[in-house]
Design a protein around this motif. Structure first.
Motif, mmCIF file in Angstrom:
data_model
loop_
_atom_site.group_PDB
_atom_site.id
_atom_site.type_symbol
_atom_site.label_atom_id
_atom_site.label_comp_id
_atom_site.label_asym_id
_atom_site.label_seq_id
_atom_site.Cartn_x
_atom_site.Cartn_y
_atom_site.Cartn_z
ATOM 1 N N ASP A 55 -55.713 -37.701 -37.814
ATOM 2 C CA ASP A 55 -56.484 -38.951 -37.878
ATOM 3 C C ASP A 55 -56.958 -39.431 -36.518
ATOM 4 O O ASP A 55 -57.042 -40.637 -36.250
ATOM 5 C CB ASP A 55 -55.671 -40.064 -38.565
ATOM 6 C CG ASP A 55 -55.527 -39.780 -40.058
ATOM 7 O OD1 ASP A 55 -56.476 -39.200 -40.647
ATOM 8 O OD2 ASP A 55 -54.465 -40.102 -40.606
ATOM 9 N N ILE A 56 -57.226 -38.488 -35.650
ATOM 10 C CA ILE A 56 -57.821 -38.832 -34.363
ATOM 11 C C ILE A 56 -59.332 -38.779 -34.526
ATOM 12 O O ILE A 56 -59.872 -37.830 -35.120
ATOM 13 C CB ILE A 56 -57.349 -37.849 -33.268
ATOM 14 C CG1 ILE A 56 -55.850 -38.059 -33.022
ATOM 15 C CG2 ILE A 56 -58.144 -38.005 -31.983
ATOM 16 C CD1 ILE A 56 -55.195 -36.994 -32.198
ATOM 17 N N GLU A 57 -59.989 -39.790 -34.005
ATOM 18 C CA GLU A 57 -61.442 -39.831 -34.137
ATOM 19 C C GLU A 57 -62.068 -38.783 -33.217
ATOM 20 O O GLU A 57 -61.822 -38.789 -32.001
ATOM 21 C CB GLU A 57 -61.944 -41.231 -33.770
ATOM 22 C CG GLU A 57 -63.385 -41.453 -34.186
ATOM 23 C CD GLU A 57 -63.858 -42.846 -33.798
ATOM 24 O OE1 GLU A 57 -63.005 -43.766 -33.746
ATOM 25 O OE2 GLU A 57 -65.060 -42.987 -33.506
ATOM 26 N N VAL A 58 -62.858 -37.895 -33.792
ATOM 27 C CA VAL A 58 -63.473 -36.817 -33.019
ATOM 28 C C VAL A 58 -64.982 -36.906 -33.151
ATOM 29 O O VAL A 58 -65.503 -37.096 -34.250
ATOM 30 C CB VAL A 58 -63.003 -35.437 -33.519
ATOM 31 C CG1 VAL A 58 -63.615 -34.326 -32.679
ATOM 32 C CG2 VAL A 58 -61.489 -35.356 -33.517
ATOM 33 N N VAL A 59 -65.679 -36.804 -32.065
ATOM 34 C CA VAL A 59 -67.141 -36.790 -32.075
ATOM 35 C C VAL A 59 -67.616 -35.394 -31.691
ATOM 36 O O VAL A 59 -67.095 -34.808 -30.728
ATOM 37 C CB VAL A 59 -67.698 -37.829 -31.069
ATOM 38 C CG1 VAL A 59 -69.216 -37.757 -31.014
ATOM 39 C CG2 VAL A 59 -67.221 -39.220 -31.417
ATOM 40 N N GLU A 60 -68.560 -34.874 -32.426
ATOM 41 C CA GLU A 60 -69.116 -33.587 -32.022
ATOM 42 C C GLU A 60 -70.233 -33.816 -31.011
ATOM 43 O O GLU A 60 -71.128 -34.643 -31.228
ATOM 44 C CB GLU A 60 -69.645 -32.838 -33.236
ATOM 45 C CG GLU A 60 -69.953 -31.382 -32.900
ATOM 46 C CD GLU A 60 -70.284 -30.563 -34.126
ATOM 47 O OE1 GLU A 60 -69.401 -30.401 -34.996
ATOM 48 O OE2 GLU A 60 -71.450 -30.098 -34.216
ATOM 49 N N VAL A 61 -70.147 -33.117 -29.902
ATOM 50 C CA VAL A 61 -71.146 -33.238 -28.841
ATOM 51 C C VAL A 61 -72.056 -32.023 -28.940
ATOM 52 O O VAL A 61 -71.613 -30.891 -28.685
ATOM 53 C CB VAL A 61 -70.475 -33.291 -27.459
ATOM 54 C CG1 VAL A 61 -71.510 -33.513 -26.375
ATOM 55 C CG2 VAL A 61 -69.393 -34.370 -27.413
ATOM 56 N N PRO A 62 -73.315 -32.228 -29.322
ATOM 57 C CA PRO A 62 -74.189 -31.075 -29.575
ATOM 58 C C PRO A 62 -74.408 -30.216 -28.329
ATOM 59 O O PRO A 62 -74.357 -30.714 -27.196
ATOM 60 C CB PRO A 62 -75.507 -31.716 -30.027
ATOM 61 C CG PRO A 62 -75.158 -33.116 -30.417
ATOM 62 C CD PRO A 62 -73.997 -33.509 -29.571
ATOM 63 N N ALA A 63 -74.638 -28.948 -28.575
ATOM 64 C CA ALA A 63 -74.959 -28.014 -27.493
ATOM 65 C C ALA A 63 -76.100 -28.585 -26.660
ATOM 66 O O ALA A 63 -77.046 -29.163 -27.191
ATOM 67 C CB ALA A 63 -75.341 -26.664 -28.074
ATOM 68 N N GLY A 64 -75.996 -28.461 -25.367
ATOM 69 C CA GLY A 64 -77.063 -28.918 -24.477
ATOM 70 C C GLY A 64 -76.938 -30.368 -24.061
ATOM 71 O O GLY A 64 -77.708 -30.838 -23.222
ATOM 72 N N THR A 65 -76.018 -31.107 -24.660
ATOM 73 C CA THR A 65 -75.826 -32.486 -24.217
ATOM 74 C C THR A 65 -75.452 -32.490 -22.733
ATOM 75 O O THR A 65 -75.990 -33.272 -21.953
ATOM 76 C CB THR A 65 -74.722 -33.171 -25.057
ATOM 77 O OG1 THR A 65 -75.048 -33.014 -26.435
ATOM 78 C CG2 THR A 65 -74.596 -34.640 -24.697
ATOM 79 N N GLU A 66 -74.513 -31.648 -22.377
ATOM 80 C CA GLU A 66 -74.399 -31.267 -20.971
ATOM 81 C C GLU A 66 -75.172 -29.962 -20.831
ATOM 82 O O GLU A 66 -74.940 -29.016 -21.592
ATOM 83 C CB GLU A 66 -72.941 -31.079 -20.540
ATOM 84 C CG GLU A 66 -72.203 -32.385 -20.303
ATOM 85 C CD GLU A 66 -70.880 -32.217 -19.545
ATOM 86 O OE1 GLU A 66 -70.593 -31.100 -19.086
ATOM 87 O OE2 GLU A 66 -70.155 -33.213 -19.417
ATOM 88 N N ALA A 67 -76.068 -29.927 -19.870
ATOM 89 C CA ALA A 67 -76.918 -28.743 -19.705
ATOM 90 C C ALA A 67 -76.060 -27.494 -19.582
ATOM 91 O O ALA A 67 -75.015 -27.502 -18.936
ATOM 92 C CB ALA A 67 -77.785 -28.911 -18.463
#
Lengths: 335, 335, 335, 335
Positions: free
Chosen positions: B97-109
């Motif tokens: 139950d930990i909140e996880v956000v997916e960070v899309p590819a390329g968000t950091e170059a």
């Protein structure tokens, strides 16, 4: 519940380059070198066998000196990751029809049960163990730093670093592939023989982030399986310079160095144990590999000289030419 | 058949401390520090965001500088061992139950898909990723050594080394235990608070043979979660001395050092990025842990000062006293 | 009354190795090397002539780069101890019927009146001067340390160290004796030619406690008078290693090193200025001679190799053999 | 005819800081420190007096250890430039009505006739001598390098470097002026007392290109004439780090360091001889002064802290404050 569940079993694994058992014709001379000059602690003596460790090693020994007629290597010992890995490796080796001998606890002082076999393709005697005593040093030698077993002294070797073993060019491919497939070593840097592009000339492999815990090199001169060198680690490049300065003035046969390898980027100095005549590398620095998707670096013929020597005293590997450092540890060296 | 069968699945694992995304009020000043003084390569620039790596790093970046109003840490990023580990960690975190956000590819170059969550107990933004580009440096910067992405220059930082993060004493136990149980970090050295013998004061943990890839330290002064420092690795102790000599003569705020930690046995120098005011440690040496049965070293109150400073410029951690290096990276420092 | 009365006049004396004026075919390439790579300050530019100094030199310059067709040495300049010594030397030289040219103040920027003559037996252009400006560096470069003219940067050359000049074997004895008799240089270490036991092969001489401010070496290959190298001083042995590491990765021709001379006990690295193709030694350490009754050390043939190279990359002086470092500064070098 | 005629007589001159004769309450402990830890050679023993030298010293001794009840300094000895200078100084001192005692040859083993007097204004016992034996080391210790008397060993002290003596603020001006006027020392760097702008707080002086062969410092705490420290020279900064690492783990009282002085730019480490409790500085690097017109550098109050410590473990000179390194060699030190 933990993210890292117990359901995962990584299987048997090698944890580290553990120790070497060197035959020596003169225990006295070898002790003078490893203990008094390099600064190792003699942890235990049993008859004509001496057990030594470096000041940053907590285990019982990383070097066994056995006085005997022939200065051969009695064993290359690797420590496994878990107690059960000794038996798991034993089972797996038997399934390959490899002859395995069980070495009872205490055969090497301070060490638990080990297994012994000859490296397929290489014929070098390998031993695997897990249990090892962690004795405290006598009070006079003991360090106040808990990560050091004893005080730094002598030339300051702090731990065993790696083995470099030679194998016939006709079997090196088999040997190198076997340790990768079966012992979990990863190829980090390598070269093929200039005139046999499918045959490994040298391969630097590791189970740790070091560039190598084990190197296998083709013995083009003698075609024999033998030790090229065992390496001990020093803290800094400057420690290698100090070692060179001091050893040049001693009755110790001097090989090649100091210099910096392009391969691995560590500083090297090769000298010879006056008792056993085995080559010892004093070694510092180098890069660590944390990338899980590391691609092994191939050295082509034209760049290989700078792979061996990025700067400093050049290593010459042409077989027979100047003869410097081309042979195993009973080899030629600078006067 | 190989001894190391595919039947074994080690589960998701962290491979390495990957990169840090630092907010900075002045990208220009931060670039002048990290790129021009420390010698990092600016691999890519996207608007007000700059991506940098050290000369021994093949991946796209280990430092992201983001110009923004508040000089906070935007992310502590760790690289996982296998491509599938990002998703395996994602699943496991959700089960807690930990909140996880997916960070899309390329968000950091240059980086693939990542997941992002706040460290339970610590509130620090952690990101996990596997895919990262390995661009070649422009020809003018490229090294002839294949294990270096670019030529050594400036003060010669060669790779990111570790994060040291601060957490409130009231939640540090939870945070430290969580990273050990769930991310596979092993406690290597540690101390309890002198006046709260059950509460961690500092814990040095690693997934690699380094003594720490991550340290968690109680913030006794501000009780805030914040960065204490991010460390970059130099080759030798002498490189830290050179860095001190050079930086003392620059318009760079100077913290504490050089000195040698007893804990970890590495040499330290703390300075402050003039753009972000974050504390940066220039770090060299230290011992490596290959023993699979390493027992964490506990530092008691009476020996803790020499754990912090075995020799050299002393680190003073008494909260409020001289105030040197007691606070997070917006803290006090020597004029 | 003082114990050291004014009645004593020590006569004219050389104080130090002052500066060298090098012809270069490409001022741009030479500046890139000396200023950008080695870290010297360009103090002044006059047309195609550039004046540089190291970060620990307070005087106007120790290196003059003159763009011209032929990359010869325009002058080896020594500073005298007192203002009147320029004229006292002038008078004394004329009494020996040596042709002396007065070089007006400002001929080299920042420098007062000098005298110029050819070294008897050696034909090298020597200049003697006393007055030299001591300009402050521009504020951006200025060091906070008053004994440094500018901040340490680049590879950190801190001062000019010595000249090593080559002379025909047929005149070397005359040249060496002349500088000892007339310029006050003391012979510190030396060797005779193996096949001509009365002829100097090399002589290391100094007016300071350094083992040499000037060396004269027989040019057995070309029999020409020429520069072998000019040396710049670095702080530590480790700085020479760093220089080697960096320069190996640049478009700079690399000679021999690093290694430690037995003669003088300093660490050496020979590289070539890409503009002028002159050999430059990066030099650190060595012993100082304070004994007023120092007896010059003679190196016999059998020990000479370790005099050249106590450890590290070996200097080979056999004329014509491997050819490494046997010739003057337009000589062969490692690719 | 030579340019440098014999008509010039420079008068009597000091050549070098020669040796110190230290009283010690335990010769055994002092020998353990200087000989076994620092690596000096015990050249001769006469009853309760031991004579030692460093590995790069050819003369008979630079340190005399005399077992006696009070650990005072028995003599600071300087070597003069010529044999006749002992008598010339004797005559000149008598003309100043300074009491001079002739010390017969052999009073210190291996040394010729010396003269002895108390430093005017300072009351320290100074001795001047020229003749000193240059014995070869026993074969087992002898170096193959002719400029080394013995092999490098232990922590590698290579020569005595300088004396730092303390004097009452009420007489320091007289003492400092006297050594400049009468012994030929040149003031290189200095500071006045913050609250007494006409009174020297510290003056670093030399007869050689070193920044100091002798420092005189005001003793603000005890107002006594005493030794602050005697310094021995190491090759490199890294050698000071190694010394710190080793000594921290020994039963040797540790003072301050390592750090780099801004004044003189050398690296320092202060430790205490366990036999005599005198402070010993292990010292490396620093700049050399070849400029004949060097202007003494004055350190103002606001910059003095960075003059003492450019980087590293800070020296605190506020009298009575933390008390570290403020007193003479029986002073306080870190536990």
């Amino acid at each position: 519940m933990s993210l890292l569940s117990d359901r995962f079993d990584p299987g048997p694994q090698i944890a580290q380059c553990g120790s070497i058992n060197l035959g020596t014709k003169s225990l006295e001379k070898s002790l003078s070198f490893f203990r008094d000059t390099l600064g190792m602690e003699e942890v235990e003596r049993r008859g004509n066998v001496s057990y030594l460790r470096c000041y940053q090693e907590l285990g019982h020994h990383s070097l066994v000196l056995t006085e005997q007629d022939e200065a051969i290597v009695n064993a290359y010992s690797f420590r496994v990751r878990r107690p059960q890995d000794v038996e798991l490796f034993h089972d797996a080796l038997k399934q390959q029809d490899i002859e395995v001998v069980e070495v009872p606890a205490g055969t090497e002082a301070g060490r638990g049960t080990a297994i012994r076999f000859l490296l397929p393709g290489g014929e070098h005697p390998f031993e695997l163990y897990f249990d090892i005593d962690k004795p405290r040093a006598p009070e006079a030698l003991r360090s106040r730093l808990p990560s050091n077993s004893s005080k730094r002294r002598g030339l300051g070797v702090r731990r065993i670093d790696h083995f470099n073993i030679q194998t016939s060019p006709s079997t090196i491919n088999q040997a190198e592939q076997w340790v990768r497939d079966n012992l979990g070593f990863k190829r980090r840097e390598f070269a093929y023989l200039p005139d046999q592009p499918d045959t490994v000339m040298a391969s630097w492999m590791s189970v740790t982030p070091q560039v190598h815990d084990l190197a296998i090199v083709a013995n083009r001169l003698d075609k024999k399986a033998q030790l090229h060198h065992v390496a001990f680690n020093l803290q800094d490049f400057s420690d290698v310079l100090t070692a060179a300065d001091v050893i040049r003035d001693l009755e110790v046969s001097y090989g090649v160095g100091p210099g910096k390898h392009g391969i691995g980027q560590a500083m090297y100095l090769y000298v010879f144990d006056p008792g056993s005549d085995h080559r010892v590398e004093l070694y510092a620095g180098g890069y660590l590999i944390f990338d899980p998707d590391w691609e092994a670096i191939e050295w082509k013929k034209e760049n290989f000289p700078e792979g061996l020597t990025w700067y400093g005293d050049p290593i010459d590997t042409a077989p027979g030419s100047r003869g410097r450092d081309t042979t195993g540890s009973a080899g030629l060296r600078r006067k």
